[in-house]
Design an enzyme around this catalytic site. Structure first.
Site, short mmCIF file in Angstrom:
data_model
loop_
_atom_site.label_atom_id
_atom_site.label_comp_id
_atom_site.label_asym_id
_atom_site.label_seq_id
_atom_site.Cartn_x
_atom_site.Cartn_y
_atom_site.Cartn_z
N GLU A 108 8.80 -5.83 24.68
CA GLU A 108 7.83 -6.70 24.28
C GLU A 108 7.80 -7.57 26.60
OE1 GLU A 108 6.58 -10.31 21.36
OE2 GLU A 108 8.65 -10.18 22.12
N LYS A 140 -0.83 -10.85 20.59
CA LYS A 140 1.01 -11.09 19.47
C LYS A 140 0.48 -12.49 18.61
CE LYS A 140 5.13 -12.22 18.25
NZ LYS A 140 6.54 -12.46 19.82
N CYS A 170 6.57 -7.55 18.30
CA CYS A 170 9.01 -8.25 18.59
C CYS A 170 8.43 -8.70 16.41
CB CYS A 170 8.17 -9.75 19.12
SG CYS A 170 10.02 -10.52 18.46
#
Length: 316
Positions: free
Chosen positions: A45, A136, A170
């Protein structure tokens, strides 16, 4: 053989907040992976150009603090604008070596004005085409001081030999509904990318594998004090507060039964290789398939908005 997929996990450190140097390191990893016959390589990430570690070291939440303003501006300047072709060299390598790539970037999204940044997971197929950019959905804790929240447009899966591959960033991997969205699209190889550290990967990797009866690849970066370049703004202040190790890796692979294929690897920089056998997915789906025979869509059903969000819509 179509049922076998050779994968490489790139557990590497960025040249922190240095876009050009980190791209060079990514390109070298792609070439090395291709020389070892890998068909998919995954990077952590925000690897390009790095995770915002300074926020925990410089009073990141203090209002109008000059150190945070300058570091944020430095971060944005070193983030990636896909529309300007800043991933073209990586796409060219994917095509040249017929290797698919999942890459965590900081995206300076042109369709959101070009000033805010998103932690995005980019999928490049083996023809060198960018097939999805997943921003994200929800930055975690102090990430919200520098990252913008994304949208559902990147909740996509992709064919790769017999596999159907998808991925999340994540702590998104802890969100049940985005996971379910990917399962519903037929995902059987799940990619979870992290900024680093086995405390993130050691539990969730096996959990997702057992829940989905899929392979799960978790890939983390590394970060040590020496990975902060000397030209970083406020480097002395950062180093005075930084521990020797900020991210220790923890990249790993779990099989569709939830057991380790590769247990978390700590502190070692380099590529981790393995060959996945698709037949194991069919074996484990025999007794549980979360969106197939073990689902009840007449009782519970998920609705997903995959529209790419933008502040302005122009009708010319």
């Amino acid at each position: 053989m179509e049922n076998l997929l050779n994968v490489a996990l790139a557990q590497i450190a960025p040249v922190w907040l240095n876009k050009k140097a980190t791209i060079a390191k990514i390109e070298a990893s792609i070439i090395e992976a291709s020389q070892n016959k890998s068909e998919l390589i995954v990077f952590g990430e925000a690897l390009l150009p790095g995770y915002p570690f300074w926020l925990a070291l410089t009073q990141g939440a203090k209002w109008n603090l000059e150190v945070n303003k300058q570091l944020h501006a430095h971060y944005v300047r070193n983030s990636i604008q896909i529309e300007s072709g800043e991933l073209n060299s990586i796409c060219d390598l994917a095509k040249e070596y017929s290797i698919a790539i999942y890459l965590g970037i900081m995206e300076r999204a042109k369709n959101r004005g070009g000033h805010s940044i998103y932690a995005s997971l980019v999928y490049i197929n083996e023809q060198g085409e960018i097939k999805s950019v997943h921003r994200k959905l929800q930055p975690t804790y102090d990430e919200r001081l520098t990252w913008a929240p994304g949208d559902g447009n990147g909740l996509q899966v992709h064919p790769l030999k017999q596999f159907t591959v998808g991925g999340l960033n994540c702590w998104e991997n802890w969100m049940p509904l985005p996971r379910a969205a990917l399962y519903g699209l037929g995902e059987d190889l799940h990619v979870a990318v992290w900024p680093g550290s086995d405390h993130n990967t050691k539990d969730i990797t096996r959990f997702i594998a057992r829940e989905s009866r899929s392979y799960v690849i978790s890939v983390s970066a590394l970060m040590h004090k020496e990975n902060f370049p000397e030209e970083t703004p406020y480097i002395k202040e950062i180093l005075s507060e930084a521990p020797d190790t900020l991210a220790n890796g923890g990249s790993c692979i779990a099989g569709p039964d939830g057991e380790w294929i590769v247990a978390p690897i700590i502190g070692k920089e380099g590529l981790i290789y393995h060959t996945l056998d698709f037949n194991r997915v069919f074996e484990e789906r025999q007794n549980f398939d979360p969106v197939g025979h073990y689902s009840r869509p007449d009782v519970t059903k998920l609705i997903v908005n995959r529209g790419r969000q933008s502040t302005v819509e122009f009708n010319d």
